[in-house]
Design a protein around this motif. Structure first.
Motif, PDB file in Angstrom:
ATOM      1  N   LYS A  76       0.830  -1.209   0.000  1.00 20.83           N
ATOM      2  CA  LYS A  76       0.000   0.000   0.000  1.00 20.83           C
ATOM      3  C   LYS A  76       0.863   1.256   0.000  1.00 20.83           C
ATOM      4  CE  LYS A  76      -2.518  -1.219   3.588  1.00 20.83           C
ATOM      5  NZ  LYS A  76      -3.569  -1.151   4.653  1.00 20.83           N
ATOM      6  N   LEU A  77       1.937   1.238   0.773  1.00 21.57           N
ATOM      7  CA  LEU A  77       2.828   2.393   0.829  1.00 21.57           C
ATOM      8  C   LEU A  77       3.543   2.606  -0.505  1.00 21.57           C
ATOM      9  CD1 LEU A  77       4.206   4.637   2.445  1.00 21.57           C
ATOM     10  CD2 LEU A  77       5.884   2.942   3.228  1.00 21.57           C
ATOM     11  N   ILE A  78       4.030   1.512  -1.094  1.00 24.60           N
ATOM     12  CA  ILE A  78       4.747   1.618  -2.372  1.00 24.60           C
ATOM     13  C   ILE A  78       3.820   2.109  -3.475  1.00 24.60           C
ATOM     14  CG2 ILE A  78       5.902   0.262  -4.175  1.00 24.60           C
ATOM     15  CD1 ILE A  78       7.005  -1.507  -1.881  1.00 24.60           C
ATOM     16  N   ILE A  79       2.615   1.567  -3.532  1.00 14.56           N
ATOM     17  CA  ILE A  79       1.649   1.975  -4.556  1.00 14.56           C
ATOM     18  C   ILE A  79       1.313   3.457  -4.409  1.00 14.56           C
ATOM     19  CG2 ILE A  79      -0.732   1.678  -5.341  1.00 14.56           C
ATOM     20  CD1 ILE A  79      -0.411  -1.319  -4.552  1.00 14.56           C
ATOM     21  N   LYS A  80       1.155   3.906  -3.169  1.00 11.81           N
ATOM     22  CA  LYS A  80       0.875   5.322  -2.916  1.00 11.81           C
ATOM     23  C   LYS A  80       2.016   6.205  -3.396  1.00 11.81           C
ATOM     24  CE  LYS A  80      -0.158   8.588   0.823  1.00 11.81           C
ATOM     25  NZ  LYS A  80      -0.354   8.748   2.280  1.00 11.81           N
ATOM     26  N   GLN A  81       3.258   5.781  -3.095  1.00 13.80           N
ATOM     27  CA  GLN A  81       4.423   6.568  -3.501  1.00 13.80           C
ATOM     28  C   GLN A  81       4.572   6.601  -5.019  1.00 13.80           C
ATOM     29  OE1 GLN A  81       7.444   4.554  -1.173  1.00 13.80           O
ATOM     30  NE2 GLN A  81       7.375   6.116   0.426  1.00 13.80           N
ATOM     31  N   VAL A  82       4.281   5.477  -5.675  1.00  7.76           N
ATOM     32  CA  VAL A  82       4.348   5.435  -7.141  1.00  7.76           C
ATOM     33  C   VAL A  82       3.322   6.385  -7.738  1.00  7.76           C
ATOM     34  CG1 VAL A  82       3.920   3.997  -9.167  1.00  7.76           C
ATOM     35  CG2 VAL A  82       5.324   3.119  -7.291  1.00  7.76           C
ATOM     36  N   LYS A  83       2.117   6.410  -7.186  1.00  9.24           N
ATOM     37  CA  LYS A  83       1.075   7.321  -7.678  1.00  9.24           C
ATOM     38  C   LYS A  83       1.497   8.774  -7.487  1.00  9.24           C
ATOM     39  CE  LYS A  83      -2.953   4.283  -7.072  1.00  9.24           C
ATOM     40  NZ  LYS A  83      -4.217   4.078  -6.318  1.00  9.24           N
ATOM     41  N   GLN A  84       2.101   9.059  -6.331  1.00  9.80           N
ATOM     42  CA  GLN A  84       2.558  10.419  -6.076  1.00  9.80           C
ATOM     43  C   GLN A  84       3.662  10.816  -7.050  1.00  9.80           C
ATOM     44  OE1 GLN A  84       3.638  10.091  -1.933  1.00  9.80           O
ATOM     45  NE2 GLN A  84       1.633  10.754  -1.206  1.00  9.80           N
ATOM     46  N   ALA A  85       4.571   9.873  -7.312  1.00 14.87           N
ATOM     47  CA  ALA A  85       5.658  10.145  -8.250  1.00 14.87           C
ATOM     48  C   ALA A  85       5.114  10.398  -9.653  1.00 14.87           C
ATOM     49  CB  ALA A  85       6.648   8.977  -8.263  1.00 14.87           C
ATOM     50  N   GLU A  86       4.170   9.580 -10.080  1.00 16.89           N
ATOM     51  CA  GLU A  86       3.571   9.746 -11.393  1.00 16.89           C
ATOM     52  C   GLU A  86       2.876  11.099 -11.507  1.00 16.89           C
ATOM     53  OE1 GLU A  86       1.016   6.378 -11.650  1.00 16.89           O
ATOM     54  OE2 GLU A  86       2.556   5.046 -12.494  1.00 16.89           O
ATOM     55  N   ALA A  87       2.144  11.469 -10.451  1.00 14.77           N
ATOM     56  CA  ALA A  87       1.431  12.749 -10.459  1.00 14.77           C
ATOM     57  C   ALA A  87       2.399  13.922 -10.526  1.00 14.77           C
ATOM     58  CB  ALA A  87       0.545  12.859  -9.226  1.00 14.77           C
ATOM     59  N   GLN A  88       3.508  13.827  -9.768  1.00 20.07           N
ATOM     60  CA  GLN A  88       4.476  14.915  -9.759  1.00 20.07           C
ATOM     61  C   GLN A  88       5.165  15.052 -11.110  1.00 20.07           C
ATOM     62  OE1 GLN A  88       7.441  14.709  -6.688  1.00 20.07           O
ATOM     63  NE2 GLN A  88       8.475  16.560  -7.363  1.00 20.07           N
ATOM     64  N   ILE A  89       5.567  13.925 -11.687  1.00 24.17           N
ATOM     65  CA  ILE A  89       6.251  13.983 -12.977  1.00 24.17           C
ATOM     66  C   ILE A  89       5.321  14.516 -14.068  1.00 24.17           C
ATOM     67  CG2 ILE A  89       7.405  12.614 -14.765  1.00 24.17           C
ATOM     68  CD1 ILE A  89       8.976  13.072 -12.142  1.00 24.17           C
ATOM     69  N   LYS A  90       4.063  14.109 -14.032  1.00 22.68           N
ATOM     70  CA  LYS A  90       3.102  14.625 -15.010  1.00 22.68           C
ATOM     71  C   LYS A  90       2.891  16.123 -14.837  1.00 22.68           C
ATOM     72  CE  LYS A  90       0.565  10.301 -15.735  1.00 22.68           C
ATOM     73  NZ  LYS A  90      -0.718   9.577 -15.519  1.00 22.68           N
ATOM     74  N   SER A  91       2.863  16.567 -13.564  1.00 20.29           N
ATOM     75  CA  SER A  91       2.714  17.993 -13.304  1.00 20.29           C
ATOM     76  C   SER A  91       3.912  18.765 -13.832  1.00 20.29           C
ATOM     77  CB  SER A  91       2.557  18.249 -11.797  1.00 20.29           C
ATOM     78  OG  SER A  91       1.357  17.693 -11.310  1.00 20.29           O
ATOM     79  N   MET A  92       5.102  18.197 -13.615  1.00 17.39           N
ATOM     80  CA  MET A  92       6.310  18.858 -14.106  1.00 17.39           C
ATOM     81  C   MET A  92       6.330  18.887 -15.627  1.00 17.39           C
ATOM     82  SD  MET A  92       9.055  17.291 -11.373  1.00 17.39           S
ATOM     83  CE  MET A  92      10.470  18.184 -12.036  1.00 17.39           C
ATOM     84  N   ALA A  93       5.880  17.806 -16.243  1.00 15.83           N
ATOM     85  CA  ALA A  93       5.851  17.746 -17.711  1.00 15.83           C
ATOM     86  C   ALA A  93       4.876  18.765 -18.273  1.00 15.83           C
ATOM     87  CB  ALA A  93       5.467  16.341 -18.169  1.00 15.83           C
ATOM     88  N   ASN A  94       3.815  19.043 -17.517  1.00 12.10           N
ATOM     89  CA  ASN A  94       2.814  20.015 -17.955  1.00 12.10           C
ATOM     90  C   ASN A  94       3.140  21.421 -17.464  1.00 12.10           C
ATOM     91  OD1 ASN A  94       1.267  18.023 -19.221  1.00 12.10           O
ATOM     92  ND2 ASN A  94       0.191  17.532 -17.325  1.00 12.10           N
ATOM     93  N   LEU A  95       4.314  21.579 -16.812  1.00 11.19           N
ATOM     94  CA  LEU A  95       4.775  22.849 -16.278  1.00 11.19           C
ATOM     95  C   LEU A  95       3.786  23.446 -15.281  1.00 11.19           C
ATOM     96  CD1 LEU A  95       6.358  24.446 -19.473  1.00 11.19           C
ATOM     97  CD2 LEU A  95       7.532  23.445 -17.513  1.00 11.19           C
ATOM     98  N   THR A  96       3.113  22.577 -14.539  1.00  4.49           N
ATOM     99  CA  THR A  96       2.249  23.040 -13.460  1.00  4.49           C
ATOM    100  C   THR A  96       2.929  22.834 -12.109  1.00  4.49           C
ATOM    101  OG1 THR A  96       1.139  20.877 -13.358  1.00  4.49           O
ATOM    102  CG2 THR A  96       0.137  22.574 -14.748  1.00  4.49           C
ATOM    103  N   LYS A  97       4.167  22.334 -12.152  1.00  2.55           N
ATOM    104  CA  LYS A  97       4.940  22.163 -10.931  1.00  2.55           C
ATOM    105  C   LYS A  97       6.407  22.038 -11.313  1.00  2.55           C
ATOM    106  CE  LYS A  97       4.958  19.553  -6.597  1.00  2.55           C
ATOM    107  NZ  LYS A  97       4.356  18.423  -5.838  1.00  2.55           N
ATOM    108  N   GLY A  98       7.269  22.553 -10.467  1.00  5.50           N
ATOM    109  CA  GLY A  98       8.697  22.447 -10.744  1.00  5.50           C
ATOM    110  C   GLY A  98       9.429  23.673 -10.235  1.00  5.50           C
TER     111      GLY A  98
END
Length: 296
Positions: A76-98
């Motif tokens: 559960k912890l690993i899956i949560k962290q993977v989801k958070q990582a995916e969300a952050q990278i997508k945000s950075m790719a969309n220049l909504t975070k970084g």
């Protein structure tokens, strides 16, 4: 053990049924059963009590072994962290975070960049700008030590492991007060420059190194009357006639009561925006570099 197996195990543990978990995962039940069996084989433990169920409100549910319970907590912890990582990278790719970390020379930080930084922020309001201002040698050191992602440095500081673009070419001028003896001249030779008291940046600034190097080449003494990195103080010292200096032409404004006289022969400084080509440049950094190059 991979993330796919962990997600399948989490679904099984949560649903309590191979049938319900397979339906949620949109895979065949035998495929799920085989995957969980392989996971158990790889780990060398039994994760599911296949012959022991308990009756819950939603019907009969399989139970986990002690090892299964432990793995489920990690899953559960690993899956949560993977989801958070995916969300952050997508945000950075969309220049909504970084974050853009850039080191700049003091004169550019005060006179060239402010309007461009505000314009960039207007275009990308969700990006964080971290500006580190100092001497050109400070910018070079921070880039070398990976304390920043990009830096504005002189052409002389470019290295084989840097990628760069020429950002601007600016004239270096002699700054003198309106009543200074040199004020009547159209230009100033290096020999004439070193005949007067100077106000200089402290060590670490290209201008200081350049002036000292020129004096050494001409075998001339340098009379440093003041040392400071505060540009406004330098301008006050010059405007009141206590000393002269050399700065980029952009620094001298009409309200300063200072004359900007070109050297004879004229001297220009090439400033590059650079990054380490052996270290991947982030999407936010690339957006900032492209923006500066388009708005030079």
């Amino acid at each position: 053990m991979d993330i796919k197996q962990l997600k399948q195990f989490d679904a099984l543990a949560t649903k309590g049924s191979f049938t319900l978990a397979a339906k949620q995962l949109n895979i065949a039940q035998p495929a799920l059963s085989q995957s969980i069996k392989r996971l158990e084989t790889d780990l060398g433990v039994t994760l599911i009590n296949r012959n022991r169920h308990y009756r819950g409100q939603d019907g009969s549910r399989l139970t986990l072994t002690a090892e299964g319970e432990a793995l489920h907590q990690h899953a559960k912890l690993i899956i949560k962290q993977v989801k958070q990582a995916e969300a952050q990278i997508k945000s950075m790719a969309n220049l909504t975070k970084g974050e853009v970390r850039i080191a700049v020379p003091g004169m550019l930080g005060s006179y060239y960049l402010p309007s461009r930084l505000m314009a960039f922020r207007h275009h990308y309001p969700d990006l964080k700008l971290s500006l580190f201002e100092g001497g050109t040698r400070d910018s070079l050191r921070m880039l070398q030590n990976e304390e920043v992602d990009i830096a504005i440095i002189t052409g002389q500081d470019l290295q084989a492991n840097f990628d760069s673009h020429l950002l601007l070419r600016e004239q270096m001028v002699v700054a003198v007060g309106e009543d200074h003896p040199l004020a009547v001249q159209k230009n100033v030779t290096l020999k004439q420059f070193f005949e007067h008291e100077l106000v200089m940046f402290k060590p670490g600034y290209f201008h200081r190194e350049w002036m000292l190097a020129q004096a050494k080449l001409l075998d001339l003494d340098v009379n440093i009357a003041f040392e400071t990195n505060l540009i406004n103080l330098i301008k006050q010292i010059v405007s009141q006639g206590y000393a002269i200096t050399s700065v980029l032409e952009m620094v001298i404004e009409q309200r300063d009561n200072i004359l900007a006289l070109p050297f004879s022969p004229a001297v220009y400084l090439d400033l590059h925006i650079a990054w380490n080509k052996e270290r991947p440049v982030g999407i936010a950094d690339r957006a900032f570099v492209d923006f500066l190059m388009q708005n030079r």
